[in-house]
Design a protein around this motif. Structure first.
Motif: not given
Ligand code: NAD
Length: 330
Positions: A161-173
């Motif tokens: 999740c933290r890596i995806c946030r770093g890519f500027g993605m919206k993160v859902i789980a």
């Protein structure tokens, strides 16, 4: 304390020998054979054995370990579903493990698989080596501002999740429990919503009855067309035949797998034609948008160091008679 170390690879020996310098009262003897009923008797004269995910530590093995006076089973991994815990308990054999050695190692590999399959890096690499500098067949999509769907937000899923946030993605789980450390930037949704809204789906839940074949034809049909699916968790989370059908339906832009259902059958160690012909993993490899690696997510220098140090600390705690959070029944 004398430990017999089963299923030794060169990299295991190197990392354990390095860490051993800090543990003067422990010695290790390394053998290449894996632990099973045929090899358990080698433990004669040792205090403990050290084993791994694929070792066969069922009743028959434990009977022999008990006869040989073994009191400690050191699992140098998180999982212990290959250990007959009831029999170990009956014989008073303490079972200890390494619960979380480097979640980032696996999460970074998951992102590497997502990126490599999105941008067709394996195809690009081969094309350029053959002097083909054309871009045909290499187009991907930006991850920036797309939606990442993470199934399972424990240690590795949270790192992803933290890596995806770093890519500027919206993160859902989706998880049966919510991870409070993620609440500032992760939105928990139902599995259905995750499947239908995500551009990249990454699996990080354990293999259990409730998660067996969680990715099947029904769940694949609920995904967006052009989705990227990554599995670094356990092969049987994905029903391979259904995944193949989904790939044939052009559902996926890319699929990245570090784990696959046939892993324990040593499909690629025995490369006989018959096995390859009937292997669903080999069928998967025939698709140009599928990338498979050989369960290497954990395989970083830092993770190996952490595995060695924690395993040896577990041995020390055993010698001191101290309870530990790394006891499998803790
Ligand atoms: P963890 O226990 O910290 O997290 C697992 C998460 O999955 C938990 O939050 C749990 O609540 C959740 N979960 C349980 N049931 C669920 C369900 N039905 N649906 C959705 N979520 C559910 O585990 P971890 O350390 O993050 O490891 C995750 C998995 O990664 C492990 O189970 C293991 O199979 C795999 N792994 C792979 C490698 C590799 O080299 N590829 C290395 C280590 C671990």
């Amino acid at each position: 304390m004398k430990i017999l170390f089963f299923d030794t690879k060169n990299y295991d020996k190197e990392s354990f020998q390095n860490s051993l310098r800090e543990f003067s009262n422990i010695s290790i003897e390394y053998v290449k054979s894996d632990l099973d009923p045929r090899t358990a008797a080698l433990s004669e004269g040792f205090d403990a054995v050290c084993a791994f995910v694929n070792s066969d530590i069922g009743t028959a093995t434990l009977d022999i370990l008990h006869q040989k006076g073994i009191r400690l089973l050191l699992m140098r991994c998180a999982g212990f579903n290959n250990v007959d815990l009831e029999t170990a308990k009956k014989y008073g054999i303490r079972v200890m493990r390494v619960p979380g050695y480097s979640p980032e190692a696996v999460a970074e590999h998951a992102m590497a698989l997502a990126l490599a399959s999105n941008r067709r890096l394996y195809k690009a690499y081969n094309k350029v080596r053959e002097n083909d500098f054309s871009l045909s067949g290499l187009m991907g999509f930006n991850f920036y501002q797309k939606t990442a769907g993470i199934i399972g937000t424990g240690k590795i899923g949270a790192a992803m999740c933290r890596i995806c946030r770093g890519f500027g993605m919206k993160v859902i789980a989706y998880d049966v429990y919510q991870n409070d450390s993620l609440k500032e930037f992760v939105e928990y949704v139902s599995l259905e919503q995750l499947l239908s809204d995500s551009d990249v789906i990454s699996l990080h839940c354990p293999l259990m009855d409730s998660t067996y074949h969680i990715i099947n034809l029904d769940t694949i049909q609920k995904m967006k067309d052009g989705v990227i699916l990554v599995n670094t968790s356990r092969g049987a989370l994905v029903k391979t035949d259904d995944l193949i059908e989904g790939i044939r339906m052009h559902k996926f832009a890319g699929v990245g797998l570090d784990v696959y259902e046939e892993e324990t059958e040593n499909v690629f160690e025995d490369r006989s034609e018959e096995i390859l012909e009937h292997s669903t993993t080999a069928r998967l490899l025939s698709f140009p948008n599928v990338m498979i690696t050989s369960h290497q997510g954990f395989f970083t220098r830092e993770a190996l160091e952490a595995i060695a140090t924690t395993t040896l600390q577990n041995a020390l705690d055993f010698m001191a008679g101290k309870p530990s959070a790394n006891d499998v029944d803790a």
